[in-house]
Design a protein around this motif. Structure first.
Motif, PDB file in Angstrom:
ATOM      1  N   SER A 326       0.834  -1.203   0.000  1.00 58.32           N
ATOM      2  CA  SER A 326       0.000   0.000   0.000  1.00 58.32           C
ATOM      3  C   SER A 326       0.872   1.258   0.000  1.00 58.32           C
ATOM      4  N   VAL A 327       1.982   1.177   0.766  1.00 59.34           N
ATOM      5  CA  VAL A 327       2.858   2.352   0.859  1.00 59.34           C
ATOM      6  C   VAL A 327       4.316   1.928   0.723  1.00 59.34           C
ATOM      7  N   PHE A 328       5.110   2.844   0.223  1.00 58.20           N
ATOM      8  CA  PHE A 328       6.555   2.678   0.089  1.00 58.20           C
ATOM      9  C   PHE A 328       7.191   3.759   0.951  1.00 58.20           C
ATOM     10  N   ILE A 329       8.002   3.365   1.903  1.00 56.83           N
ATOM     11  CA  ILE A 329       8.597   4.329   2.841  1.00 56.83           C
ATOM     12  C   ILE A 329      10.038   4.596   2.449  1.00 56.83           C
ATOM     13  N   ASP A 339      13.159   6.690  12.880  1.00 52.00           N
ATOM     14  CA  ASP A 339      11.775   7.161  12.809  1.00 52.00           C
ATOM     15  C   ASP A 339      11.033   6.503  11.650  1.00 52.00           C
ATOM     16  N   ALA A 340      11.709   6.348  10.517  1.00 52.13           N
ATOM     17  CA  ALA A 340      11.055   5.755   9.345  1.00 52.13           C
ATOM     18  C   ALA A 340      10.690   4.296   9.608  1.00 52.13           C
ATOM     19  N   MET A 341      11.601   3.555  10.255  1.00 52.04           N
ATOM     20  CA  MET A 341      11.308   2.154  10.585  1.00 52.04           C
ATOM     21  C   MET A 341      10.161   2.055  11.578  1.00 52.04           C
ATOM     22  N   ALA A 342      10.130   2.943  12.541  1.00 53.09           N
ATOM     23  CA  ALA A 342       9.049   2.944  13.531  1.00 53.09           C
ATOM     24  C   ALA A 342       7.705   3.218  12.854  1.00 53.09           C
ATOM     25  N   LEU A 343       7.692   4.144  11.880  1.00 48.13           N
ATOM     26  CA  LEU A 343       6.466   4.429  11.134  1.00 48.13           C
ATOM     27  C   LEU A 343       6.003   3.190  10.363  1.00 48.13           C
ATOM     28  N   ALA A 344       6.949   2.502   9.717  1.00 43.76           N
ATOM     29  CA  ALA A 344       6.608   1.296   8.956  1.00 43.76           C
ATOM     30  C   ALA A 344       5.990   0.233   9.857  1.00 43.76           C
ATOM     31  N   GLU A 345       6.593   0.013  11.013  1.00 39.92           N
ATOM     32  CA  GLU A 345       6.084  -1.007  11.931  1.00 39.92           C
ATOM     33  C   GLU A 345       4.706  -0.622  12.466  1.00 39.92           C
ATOM     34  N   SER A 346       4.518   0.661  12.750  1.00 39.12           N
ATOM     35  CA  SER A 346       3.234   1.114  13.273  1.00 39.12           C
ATOM     36  C   SER A 346       2.130   0.921  12.230  1.00 39.12           C
ATOM     37  N   LEU A 347       2.446   1.189  10.962  1.00 38.51           N
ATOM     38  CA  LEU A 347       1.460   0.970   9.896  1.00 38.51           C
ATOM     39  C   LEU A 347       1.141  -0.513   9.741  1.00 38.51           C
ATOM     40  N   ARG A 348       2.161  -1.360   9.828  1.00 42.92           N
ATOM     41  CA  ARG A 348       1.920  -2.810   9.731  1.00 42.92           C
ATOM     42  C   ARG A 348       1.060  -3.303  10.883  1.00 42.92           C
ATOM     43  N   ASP A 349       1.248  -2.697  12.078  1.00 42.39           N
ATOM     44  CA  ASP A 349       0.407  -3.048  13.222  1.00 42.39           C
ATOM     45  C   ASP A 349      -1.066  -2.789  12.919  1.00 42.39           C
ATOM     46  N   ARG A 350      -1.323  -1.829  12.039  1.00 39.83           N
ATOM     47  CA  ARG A 350      -2.699  -1.463  11.704  1.00 39.83           C
ATOM     48  C   ARG A 350      -3.173  -2.121  10.407  1.00 39.83           C
ATOM     49  N   GLY A 351      -2.409  -3.129   9.947  1.00 39.41           N
ATOM     50  CA  GLY A 351      -2.842  -3.918   8.797  1.00 39.41           C
ATOM     51  C   GLY A 351      -2.478  -3.362   7.449  1.00 39.41           C
ATOM     52  N   VAL A 352      -1.579  -2.383   7.407  1.00 37.61           N
ATOM     53  CA  VAL A 352      -1.165  -1.782   6.141  1.00 37.61           C
ATOM     54  C   VAL A 352       0.107  -2.468   5.647  1.00 37.61           C
ATOM     55  N   SER A 353       0.124  -2.832   4.366  1.00 35.32           N
ATOM     56  CA  SER A 353       1.329  -3.408   3.764  1.00 35.32           C
ATOM     57  C   SER A 353       2.301  -2.280   3.441  1.00 35.32           C
ATOM     58  N   ALA A 354       3.424  -2.274   4.144  1.00 35.37           N
ATOM     59  CA  ALA A 354       4.382  -1.180   4.004  1.00 35.37           C
ATOM     60  C   ALA A 354       5.758  -1.729   3.656  1.00 35.37           C
ATOM     61  N   TRP A 355       6.307  -1.261   2.532  1.00 35.04           N
ATOM     62  CA  TRP A 355       7.662  -1.644   2.133  1.00 35.04           C
ATOM     63  C   TRP A 355       8.617  -0.520   2.531  1.00 35.04           C
ATOM     64  N   TYR A 356       9.595  -0.884   3.324  1.00 36.43           N
ATOM     65  CA  TYR A 356      10.606   0.075   3.774  1.00 36.43           C
ATOM     66  C   TYR A 356      11.834  -0.085   2.894  1.00 36.43           C
ATOM     67  N   HIS A 357      12.330   1.027   2.357  1.00 41.65           N
ATOM     68  CA  HIS A 357      13.487   0.947   1.467  1.00 41.65           C
ATOM     69  C   HIS A 357      14.779   0.920   2.275  1.00 41.65           C
ATOM     70  N   CYS A 358      15.505  -0.171   2.146  1.00 47.03           N
ATOM     71  CA  CYS A 358      16.805  -0.295   2.809  1.00 47.03           C
ATOM     72  C   CYS A 358      17.918   0.079   1.845  1.00 47.03           C
ATOM     73  N   GLY A 359      18.981   0.626   2.392  1.00 43.28           N
ATOM     74  CA  GLY A 359      20.172   0.889   1.575  1.00 43.28           C
ATOM     75  C   GLY A 359      20.352   2.322   1.149  1.00 43.28           C
ATOM     76  N   GLY A 360      19.423   3.199   1.503  1.00 43.54           N
ATOM     77  CA  GLY A 360      19.596   4.614   1.197  1.00 43.54           C
ATOM     78  C   GLY A 360      19.424   4.923  -0.288  1.00 43.54           C
ATOM     79  N   GLY A 361      19.837   6.130  -0.671  1.00 44.03           N
ATOM     80  CA  GLY A 361      19.719   6.574  -2.051  1.00 44.03           C
ATOM     81  C   GLY A 361      19.036   7.911  -2.136  1.00 44.03           C
ATOM     82  N   SER A 362      19.116   8.528  -3.296  1.00 46.08           N
ATOM     83  CA  SER A 362      18.530   9.847  -3.492  1.00 46.08           C
ATOM     84  C   SER A 362      17.007   9.750  -3.543  1.00 46.08           C
ATOM     85  N   LEU A 363      16.358  10.896  -3.411  1.00 45.42           N
ATOM     86  CA  LEU A 363      14.900  10.926  -3.510  1.00 45.42           C
ATOM     87  C   LEU A 363      14.452  10.418  -4.874  1.00 45.42           C
TER      88      LEU A 363
END
Length: 418
Positions: A326-329, A339-363
């Motif tokens: 549903s969301v890409f963080i 903070d970004a990881m905490a947001l991802a986990e909190s969304l998953r707690d509420r049933g939202v499929s959240a992909w967190y981007h690991c490894g950095g990179g530009s916007l």
């Protein structure tokens, strides 16, 4: 660089892009089968060789030529399962299921046969198997035929034809066998070498040979339905009446014998005209003597198997839901990762499929990955957003974006995801 280790011939990898179709088929199978009251059973991939020799038949091609067998360190001769029915029956006997109750069971998983690999036929192949134990009445046969049709239709399979035959009781087959052997011996020279070997060992398999000269030679062979006893005749007549009442057309096929020794009475196949020569999608039938043959109590049974690889060739790609979040963080630097990881986990707690981007990179690079992920929203966090207590919410379809307060983001995303 070390030499690559090649995969075993006829045993294939299922890659992530393909796995979605497998999951879709398996999910649909579970949904349909459970709607008919079937429950999943799981049993080992490895059994004692004796199980398959006794159930499938020592003279069958499967046991003689196609089994993967080995001796374990304890000296037992074991085999990878070439089909599922024997293992399912053994599990039922071992665990005391056959005590007068009706059991409707299904299973999914790999089977193993050392055949020549070709399209739709592999050395490790996968099946959905269905077995019902209890009633000997033809309504159970018909229910499974209807269930198989429903699953195929729900998956969008077209061009279906039901082929039907009856093999009668063992006593009926013994009489028929004598008649058939005499017929085949008189035409031995017209048969292929394999069928010549089968005349005395497994004569009914000759009827199923696909070699043109063999098909021509057996065109006038006696039909087993002419040898059915009174009980089997009544069963077959009632089965056909129930199919007629249900509006299910079928073709009587006296050459349909199946390749396993344990079948009695009803045998059938669902075929599709979309598969070419490998037309069979579902194959099944009744096997009322197998439980007792393996050491259990006398228990009537009927079942079918569905080849997953073959069926997947018929499922249109547009019917397969693509997995996507549903969301890409997108965290823009290391300082905001916590903070970004905490947001991802909190969304998953509420049933939202959240992909967190690991490894950095530009916007820019992260938004490209967000687009490819199929997500509806991208949540961007940088040092500026962290300092302001906000999150940048970008609609990946329209490109519109807005900065929302961190406390508002979760409710916004949950609402957009519902």
């Amino acid at each position: 660089m070390a030499e690559k280790i090649r995969p075993v011939r006829g045993m294939n990898d299922i890659l992530p892009d393909e796995a979605a179709a497998w999951q879709h088929l398996e999910t649909e199978a579970r949904r349909v089968l459970e709607a008919y009251g079937y429950r999943e059973i799981r049993f080992p991939h490895v059994e004692r060789l004796e199980l398959f020799a006794r159930s499938i038949g020592e003279d069958t091609d499967i046991v003689e030529k196609e089994m993967y067998t080995f001796e374990d360190t304890g000296g037992e001769i074991l085999a990878l399962r070439p089909e599922g029915t024997a293992g399912c029956v053994r599990a039922g006997i071992t665990n005391g299921l056959f005590r007068g109750q009706t059991h409707r069971l299904y299973y999914l998983g790999p089977m193993f046969r050392h055949e020549r690999p070709q399209k739709g036929r592999y050395r490790q192949f996968h099946q959905v198997g269905v077995e019902a134990f209890g009633p000997a009445t033809p309504d159970l046969d018909v229910e499974q035929i209807l269930m198989a049709r429903r699953l195929l239709q729900d998956l969008g399979v077209e061009g279906l034809t039901l082929h039907l035959n009856s093999l009668g009781k063992p006593a009926d087959r013994r009489v028929y066998r004598e008649e058939l052997v005499g017929f085949l011996e008189a035409r031995r020279d017209s048969l292929c070498e394999t069928c010549q070997e089968r005349i005395q060992r497994s004569p009914m398999r000759v009827l199923d040979c696909k070699v043109p000269t063999c098909q021509e030679a057996v065109a006038e062979a006696p039909e087993i339905t002419d040898f059915l006893g009174e009980e089997s005749r009544a069963h077959f007549d009632r089965l056909r009446a129930l199919l007629d009442a249900a509006g299910v057309p079928y073709e009587l096929n006296p050459r349909l014998v199946r390749g396993l020794d344990y079948y009695t009475d009803t045998v059938y196949e669902w075929t599709s005209d979309q598969l070419g020569s490998q037309a069979t999608v579902v194959a099944g039938g009744r096997y009322d003597g197998l439980v007792e043959e393996i050491g259990g109590p006398s228990t009537p049974a009927v079942g079918f198997a569905l080849g997953i690889e073959r069926l997947l060739a018929l499922v249109a790609p547009e019917r397969v839901p693509e997995p996507h979040p549903s969301v890409f963080i997108a965290p823009l630097d290391a300082a905001v990762e916590t903070d970004a990881m905490a947001l991802a986990e909190s969304l998953r707690d509420r049933g939202v499929s959240a992909w967190y981007h690991c490894g950095g990179g530009s916007l820019k690079s992260q938004l490209k990955k967000a687009d490819r992920s199929g997500a509806r929203l991208a949540l961007v966090l940088g040092e500026q957003e962290q300092a302001e207590g906000t999150v940048l919410v970008r609609d990946l379809a329209s490109g519109e974006q807005e900065a929302l307060a961190r406390r508002e983001v979760e409710d916004h995303v949950v609402h957009r995801s519902s």
